[in-house]
Write an enzyme that holds these catalytic residues in place. Structure first.
Site, PDB file in Angstrom:
ATOM      1  N   PRO A   1       0.794  -1.232   0.000  1.00  0.00           N
ATOM      2  CG  PRO A   1      -0.109  -1.105   2.133  1.00  0.00           C
ATOM      3  CD  PRO A   1       0.540  -2.061   1.172  1.00  0.00           C
ATOM      4  CG  ASN A   2      -0.142   4.335   1.351  1.00  0.00           C
ATOM      5  OD1 ASN A   2      -1.094   4.971   0.903  1.00  0.00           O
ATOM      6  ND2 ASN A   2      -0.197   3.695   2.501  1.00  0.00           N
TER       7      ASN A   2
ATOM      8  NE  ARG B   1       4.068   6.745   1.714  1.00  0.00           N
ATOM      9  CZ  ARG B   1       4.362   5.493   2.058  1.00  0.00           C
ATOM     10  NH1 ARG B   1       4.681   4.604   1.125  1.00  0.00           N
ATOM     11  NH2 ARG B   1       4.319   5.121   3.300  1.00  0.00           N
TER      12      ARG B   1
ATOM     13  CE1 TYR C   1       9.186   5.040   2.422  1.00  0.00           C
ATOM     14  CE2 TYR C   1       7.630   6.872   2.515  1.00  0.00           C
ATOM     15  CZ  TYR C   1       8.162   5.708   3.055  1.00  0.00           C
ATOM     16  OH  TYR C   1       7.656   5.218   4.233  1.00  0.00           O
TER      17      TYR C   1
ATOM     18  CG  ASN D   1       8.463  -2.032  -0.143  1.00  0.00           C
ATOM     19  OD1 ASN D   1       7.980  -2.152   0.985  1.00  0.00           O
ATOM     20  ND2 ASN D   1       9.078  -0.931  -0.542  1.00  0.00           N
TER      21      ASN D   1
ATOM     22  CB  ALA E   1       1.803   0.201   6.163  1.00  0.00           C
TER      23      ALA E   1
ATOM     24  CD  GLU F   1      10.940  -7.464   5.329  1.00  0.00           C
ATOM     25  OE1 GLU F   1      11.284  -8.539   5.868  1.00  0.00           O
ATOM     26  OE2 GLU F   1      10.551  -6.466   5.960  1.00  0.00           O
TER      27      GLU F   1
ATOM     28  CG  HIS G   1      11.507  -2.270   3.914  1.00  0.00           C
ATOM     29  ND1 HIS G   1      10.136  -2.185   3.934  1.00  0.00           N
ATOM     30  CD2 HIS G   1      11.828  -3.427   4.531  1.00  0.00           C
ATOM     31  CE1 HIS G   1       9.650  -3.243   4.556  1.00  0.00           C
ATOM     32  NE2 HIS G   1      10.651  -4.029   4.924  1.00  0.00           N
TER      33      HIS G   1
ATOM     34  NE  ARG H   1      10.740   6.136   7.925  1.00  0.00           N
ATOM     35  CZ  ARG H   1       9.741   5.955   7.050  1.00  0.00           C
ATOM     36  NH1 ARG H   1       9.790   4.929   6.201  1.00  0.00           N
ATOM     37  NH2 ARG H   1       8.715   6.780   7.031  1.00  0.00           N
TER      38      ARG H   1
HETATM   39  C1  DQA Z   1       8.539   1.031   3.344  1.00  0.00           C
HETATM   40  C2  DQA Z   1       8.696   1.254   4.854  1.00  0.00           C
HETATM   41  C3  DQA Z   1       7.375   1.050   5.566  1.00  0.00           C
HETATM   42  O1  DQA Z   1       7.528   1.292   6.964  1.00  0.00           O
HETATM   43  C4  DQA Z   1       6.336   2.023   5.035  1.00  0.00           C
HETATM   44  O2  DQA Z   1       5.071   1.764   5.636  1.00  0.00           O
HETATM   45  C5  DQA Z   1       6.230   2.022   3.557  1.00  0.00           C
HETATM   46  C6  DQA Z   1       7.456   1.911   2.764  1.00  0.00           C
HETATM   47  C7  DQA Z   1       9.834   1.350   2.588  1.00  0.00           C
HETATM   48  O3  DQA Z   1       9.945   0.929   1.434  1.00  0.00           O
HETATM   49  O4  DQA Z   1      10.724   2.039   3.107  1.00  0.00           O
HETATM   50  O5  DQA Z   1       5.154   2.228   2.998  1.00  0.00           O
HETATM   51  O6  DQA Z   1       8.218  -0.336   3.134  1.00  0.00           O
END
Ligand code: DQA
Length: 146
Positions: A10-11, A18, A23, A74, A77, A101, A103, A110
């Site tokens: 998501p997002n 964003r 990011y 990825n 959240a 995984e 990120h 964070r």
């Molecule tokens: C994320 C890190 C997560 O904590 C966050 O909710 C994201 C992006 C990252 O790629 O740094 O949406 O996965």
């Protein structure tokens, strides 16, 4: 060619607009295009996707098992609380497929809620904190393990 599902939660469809200070300014479309190119050079066929929907992400992980595809994930959240996604990810590595995984940011540096990953323990490994290079490094890790 070895197939890799590159799955984004998501997002991540909002990349570029964003929180660019966290990011970066690369859009998801640009990132997925780069990932296809990185994959080609590594002998990997990369199929990049994004969803805001937990059930869709779970179904893509099931698809990875059924089609014997490795996964770069990825979970965004969902990383921090989705046991449904964690259980689906476990099925990928249980059958001997790789699941990396990734990120963009370094969640460990964070807010405290980001310090927990419910996926990490069932992943083959994790790459975090290198921006879009996290994805390139994850694909290199998959290629190196084949
Ligand atoms: C994320 C890190 C997560 O904590 C966050 O909710 C994201 C992006 C990252 O790629 O740094 O949406 O996965």
């Amino acid at each position: 060619m070895t197939r890799v599902l590159l799955l984004n939660g998501p997002n991540l469809g909002r990349l570029g607009v964003r929180e660019p200070e966290i990011y970066g300014s690369t859009t998801l479309a640009e990132l997925l295009e780069s990932a296809v190119g990185w994959g080609e050079r590594l002998g990997l066929e990369v199929d990049g996707r994004q969803t805001d929907d937990e059930s869709e992400l779970v179904s893509w992980l099931h698809e990875a098992v059924d089609t014997r595809s490795h996964v770069v994930l990825n979970p965004a959240a969902f990383t921090h609380y989705s046991y449904a996604m964690r259980d689906a990810a476990a099925q990928v590595t249980d059958v001997g497929l790789l699941l990396v995984e990734v990120h963009l940011s370094n969640p460990a540096a964070r807010e405290s809620f980001r310090h927990t990953s419910v996926v990490a323990a069932v992943a083959t490994g994790t790459v975090a904190g290198f921006g879009t290079d996290s994805y390139r490094l994850a694909l290199e890790a998959v290629a190196a393990r084949l």
